[in-house]
Design an enzyme around this catalytic site. Sequence first.
Site, PDB file in Angstrom:
ATOM      1  N   SER A 194       3.475  19.276 -11.007  1.00 32.67           N
ATOM      2  CA  SER A 194       4.315  18.189 -10.511  1.00 32.67           C
ATOM      3  C   SER A 194       5.752  18.652 -10.333  1.00 32.67           C
ATOM      4  O   SER A 194       6.243  19.508 -11.087  1.00 32.67           O
ATOM      5  CB  SER A 194       4.277  17.018 -11.494  1.00 32.67           C
ATOM      6  OG  SER A 194       5.263  16.055 -11.194  1.00 32.67           O
TER       7      SER A 194
ATOM      8  N   TYR B 144       5.109  13.198 -19.522  1.00 31.35           N
ATOM      9  CA  TYR B 144       4.297  13.515 -18.337  1.00 31.35           C
ATOM     10  C   TYR B 144       4.684  14.884 -17.798  1.00 31.35           C
ATOM     11  O   TYR B 144       3.826  15.750 -17.558  1.00 31.35           O
ATOM     12  CB  TYR B 144       4.479  12.447 -17.256  1.00 31.35           C
ATOM     13  CG  TYR B 144       3.888  12.847 -15.928  1.00 31.35           C
ATOM     14  CD1 TYR B 144       2.509  12.915 -15.763  1.00 31.35           C
ATOM     15  CD2 TYR B 144       4.697  13.182 -14.845  1.00 31.35           C
ATOM     16  CE1 TYR B 144       1.943  13.315 -14.549  1.00 31.35           C
ATOM     17  CE2 TYR B 144       4.150  13.566 -13.630  1.00 31.35           C
ATOM     18  CZ  TYR B 144       2.774  13.632 -13.487  1.00 31.35           C
ATOM     19  OH  TYR B 144       2.233  14.034 -12.293  1.00 31.35           O
TER      20      TYR B 144
END
Length: 353
Positions: free
Chosen positions: A142, A167
């Site tokens: 990501s 995350y």
Amino acid sequence: MKKNKKVLITGVAGFIGFHLAKKLVAEGLDVVGIDNLNDYYDPNLKLTRLQELDVDTADLNDLDRREGLVSFVKMDLQDKESMIQLFENERFDFVVNLAAQAGVRHSLTHPQDYVDNNITGFLNVLECCRAYPIAHLVFASSSSVYGLSEAIPFNEDDSTDHPLAIYAASKKANEMMAHSYAHLFNVPSTGLRFFTVYGPWGRPDMALYIFTKAMTEGKEFEVFNNGDMSRDFTYVADIVESIKRLLPKPPQKNNPNFDAEKPTPSKSKATYQIFNIGNNAPVQLMDYVHAIEKELGVKGKIVFKPLQPGDVTRTYANVESLFEYIDFKPETKVEEGIKKFVEFYREYHNLQS
């Protein structure tokens, strides 16, 4: 890529997994998909995606195999024994790991979900690829790994040591885990740092879906940091085309561009590499909002809010390395992508245009 090769897509009922499955099936590959169909967002959307792949979703039970355009098995990455059995039975040529607990804000209140799904789950994928060797593992990282970095545009060799939420930390961990398995067990691995993927069948927790829903219902919606944000919005078709081109091009050992005296995060002596995958053209958030308004023909009822914890103000991908490697550069314009999403949204929700 040679036809009839067998590919595992984890998270196949998810946004990107669904589009990738359609793409690879159209290319003549044998696709097996798994997903746990959790309720992080409306499972009915996931089931409808599977139905678009001609999978019978009636009375789905764990480990119940259904045939369609893909072979689907309801399975959780945390179920190590079932994962091992799947790999032993199928003998995959390629694996694309897209299954993950998504969402930065959810990670602020449910951090354990990210350890269980993104770290333990990915460890099981790596262990299976080790036990049943594959030609190439492509896995989702990501853009959030860049965290506090303000070195724009983000380059794969920039520091990623300052994540802003668990995350992002879990995605950083995935990169490090994949490298260790590439080094120790020769699992050829490519990590892709996705930049704000959008398009038809997108997730309801993403900005495009939230804004479109609010506008069509005449409701207020929140825009954070008072709208002073930009994102490198990347259309989903560009993402899956890139993955398709990457699959038959695993990293090789002893990359000549790797300097052991000055090591960088994206390259290695091992069979491992990292790429950004973005549109290379950041868009101001308010321009994005206005493009949705224009496509819908309505004025949004915006409520401006301060920056949320864990959010960054801007993202911008340097994608030159990816372009050189696969001879493809994502370039779909935001206006075109939003138009296609709105068409999907209206059809999915039975709205008049």
